[in-house]
Design a protein around this motif. Sequence first.
Motif, PDB file in Angstrom:
ATOM      1  N   ILE A 107       0.836  -1.208   0.000  1.00 16.57           N
ATOM      2  CA  ILE A 107       0.000   0.000   0.000  1.00 16.57           C
ATOM      3  C   ILE A 107       0.864   1.248   0.000  1.00 16.57           C
ATOM      4  O   ILE A 107       0.619   2.202  -0.757  1.00 16.57           O
ATOM      5  CB  ILE A 107      -0.951  -0.004   1.221  1.00 16.57           C
ATOM      6  N   ILE A 108       1.891   1.272   0.830  1.00 13.56           N
ATOM      7  CA  ILE A 108       2.757   2.449   0.930  1.00 13.56           C
ATOM      8  C   ILE A 108       3.559   2.650  -0.359  1.00 13.56           C
ATOM      9  O   ILE A 108       3.694   3.781  -0.854  1.00 13.56           O
ATOM     10  CB  ILE A 108       3.699   2.345   2.145  1.00 13.56           C
ATOM     11  N   ASN A 109       4.083   1.573  -0.928  1.00 15.09           N
ATOM     12  CA  ASN A 109       4.815   1.681  -2.202  1.00 15.09           C
ATOM     13  C   ASN A 109       3.915   2.241  -3.300  1.00 15.09           C
ATOM     14  O   ASN A 109       4.336   3.113  -4.081  1.00 15.09           O
ATOM     15  CB  ASN A 109       5.357   0.313  -2.627  1.00 15.09           C
ATOM     16  N   ASP A 110       2.685   1.756  -3.369  1.00 18.62           N
ATOM     17  CA  ASP A 110       1.761   2.229  -4.400  1.00 18.62           C
ATOM     18  C   ASP A 110       1.290   3.653  -4.123  1.00 18.62           C
ATOM     19  O   ASP A 110       0.939   4.392  -5.046  1.00 18.62           O
ATOM     20  CB  ASP A 110       0.556   1.281  -4.506  1.00 18.62           C
ATOM     21  N   MET A 141       3.872  -0.023   9.110  1.00 20.01           N
ATOM     22  CA  MET A 141       3.600   1.152   8.284  1.00 20.01           C
ATOM     23  C   MET A 141       4.724   2.186   8.449  1.00 20.01           C
ATOM     24  O   MET A 141       5.147   2.811   7.472  1.00 20.01           O
ATOM     25  CB  MET A 141       2.246   1.757   8.654  1.00 20.01           C
ATOM     26  N   THR A 142       5.205   2.353   9.660  1.00 17.68           N
ATOM     27  CA  THR A 142       6.312   3.279   9.906  1.00 17.68           C
ATOM     28  C   THR A 142       7.549   2.856   9.126  1.00 17.68           C
ATOM     29  O   THR A 142       8.213   3.672   8.489  1.00 17.68           O
ATOM     30  CB  THR A 142       6.634   3.343  11.415  1.00 17.68           C
ATOM     31  N   ARG A 143       7.882   1.557   9.186  1.00 19.26           N
ATOM     32  CA  ARG A 143       9.052   1.046   8.458  1.00 19.26           C
ATOM     33  C   ARG A 143       8.905   1.269   6.951  1.00 19.26           C
ATOM     34  O   ARG A 143       9.844   1.683   6.272  1.00 19.26           O
ATOM     35  CB  ARG A 143       9.255  -0.442   8.752  1.00 19.26           C
ATOM     36  N   ALA A 144       7.719   0.975   6.438  1.00 17.65           N
ATOM     37  CA  ALA A 144       7.487   1.132   4.999  1.00 17.65           C
ATOM     38  C   ALA A 144       7.625   2.592   4.579  1.00 17.65           C
ATOM     39  O   ALA A 144       8.153   2.903   3.507  1.00 17.65           O
ATOM     40  CB  ALA A 144       6.107   0.596   4.634  1.00 17.65           C
ATOM     41  N   MET A 145       7.162   3.498   5.421  1.00 17.60           N
ATOM     42  CA  MET A 145       7.254   4.921   5.100  1.00 17.60           C
ATOM     43  C   MET A 145       8.706   5.406   5.100  1.00 17.60           C
ATOM     44  O   MET A 145       9.094   6.235   4.275  1.00 17.60           O
ATOM     45  CB  MET A 145       6.395   5.727   6.080  1.00 17.60           C
ATOM     46  N   ILE A 146       9.506   4.884   6.015  1.00 22.38           N
ATOM     47  CA  ILE A 146      10.934   5.248   6.040  1.00 22.38           C
ATOM     48  C   ILE A 146      11.634   4.701   4.800  1.00 22.38           C
ATOM     49  O   ILE A 146      12.415   5.406   4.146  1.00 22.38           O
ATOM     50  CB  ILE A 146      11.608   4.707   7.319  1.00 22.38           C
ATOM     51  N   GLU A 147      11.352   3.445   4.466  1.00 28.53           N
ATOM     52  CA  GLU A 147      12.015   2.771   3.338  1.00 28.53           C
ATOM     53  C   GLU A 147      11.761   3.465   2.009  1.00 28.53           C
ATOM     54  O   GLU A 147      12.611   3.429   1.106  1.00 28.53           O
ATOM     55  CB  GLU A 147      11.533   1.317   3.245  1.00 28.53           C
ATOM     56  N   ALA A 241       5.163   9.025   1.457  1.00 30.37           N
ATOM     57  CA  ALA A 241       3.796   8.508   1.494  1.00 30.37           C
ATOM     58  C   ALA A 241       2.950   9.330   2.453  1.00 30.37           C
ATOM     59  O   ALA A 241       1.755   9.553   2.218  1.00 30.37           O
ATOM     60  CB  ALA A 241       3.804   7.042   1.925  1.00 30.37           C
ATOM     61  N   ASP A 242       3.581   9.789   3.528  1.00 32.44           N
ATOM     62  CA  ASP A 242       2.858  10.572   4.523  1.00 32.44           C
ATOM     63  C   ASP A 242       2.296  11.857   3.922  1.00 32.44           C
ATOM     64  O   ASP A 242       1.192  12.276   4.256  1.00 32.44           O
ATOM     65  CB  ASP A 242       3.785  10.890   5.693  1.00 32.44           C
TER      66      ASP A 242
END
Length: 500
Positions: A107-110, A141-147, A241-242
């Motif tokens: 979801i975050i990547n997209d 979700m936090t990790r995905a946003m950092i990545e 993403a944020d």
Amino acid sequence: MLLVKVIPYSIGKAVIMNKDDSYELGLIEGDRIRLCKGKSVCVAEVNITSGMVASGEILIPKELADLIGVVDGDEIEIYPVKKPESVIYIRKKMEGYKLSLDEIRSIINDTVSGSLSNIELTAFILSNFVNGMDFDEIEWMTRAMIETGETITFERGIVVDKHSIGGVPGNKTALLLVPIVASSGLLIPKTASRAITSATGTADTFEVLADVNLTVDEIKEITERVGGVIAWSASANLAPADDRLIEIQYNLQISPIPHFITSIMSRKSAVGAKHVVVDIPVGEYAKVTSLDVGKELAHKFSELGRRFGLNVTSVITNARQPVGRAIGPALEAKEALKTLEERKGSSSLIEKSLGLAGILLEMSGKTSNGYEYAKEIFNSGKAYEKLKEIILAQGGEITKADDVPIGDKVYTLKATKEGAVTHVRNDVIVKIARTAGAPKDKGAGVYLHKKRGEVVKVGDPIITIYAEKEWKLDNAIDVALQEKPVEISGMIFETYPSYI
């Protein structure tokens, strides 16, 4: 192949097609298509019309046309694109199920790639607002946003940071805290957000004084040179993403608790902070209305910090009335500058700023009495000199409070009876300021002359409304007169029976 017509206005990452062409391709409103011109390719959302565009043509906004290198009259290839798999995961969350790390990462990547539409992101936000997220989901979700964004690594010094979850007007403490902390020798790359539901965000306020649109390299260079910055996180591509999610939340006027936890922690981790203080305002009209919820949030921040190797201290603060007296970008910048210049001002602003700064100073090992150390820096004038350094380093010119421009359309609401202020309605104060034009109109806002417990006489000023446009001032006055932002009470409430 369709004939390109370029339109000069933005409609987001979308195009407009004739209903006959869309029917031929099996498309419905909101579907995606791939636009191809030679080797240039992009994906866009489809809007369908029967009259705006002729069959065989496609309307493309200039920003997309420039991206793929087409102009009026070019022919472009169109291919349907299936919805990303992450849409399935959003639907799963809407139904109340827990998502896995890979599903959240998808979801975050997209979100970052622009593959998800605003409607789909709205569904994701609302599902988290209604159903919540458990702690694993918040961490993932936090990790995905950092990545998916940029990160900063500092070569020297101890990096600290501060963030407020918001919900109390006038919370301009960062403009005092950052220069105090930077004056101590610590590094504080303060990345800030813009307002979602408030009258101003820290980025909106500091933008009155200096450029907040800094790159990652600029944040690092200025922080290492002068000790700190106050920058808009979106411009640095930190947790991008944020920024997309915040856009949607702004329109919805909501901020789900899991989202602002991930927002804060992803950005603090991305700038390399080791010690973080989180301000949790609690009050009747704040985001957090009870002490129990505030404590629960504090626990979540601490636990999430532990999982990311961050030393996090949460501070529950008083949100029963505004911090300081100014609400709105320019008014708050002016009040913060004046407080630093004169080393005096609103006790709530000074006490809160020194308290939060002191906690950071203690967490980093600088001192065992952080409040007194912060107070010494403040009273010495070092904090004011440091803020001027930061302003100049970020390309600003205004370093004196009297030079801050504010709205020239003004109205003062005065007391019609004697007594004392018993309540200040934070929500109404914010509504008045936003109606007056804040945060878009930097000079718009509210100045609060009287706060809780202060004595009022007939004719005393209660609030002054500032605006840049007359019609916005008129609307703000209507709100102030109808919704009573400040309640005044004497010793006698009513008489029975009435003497009338």
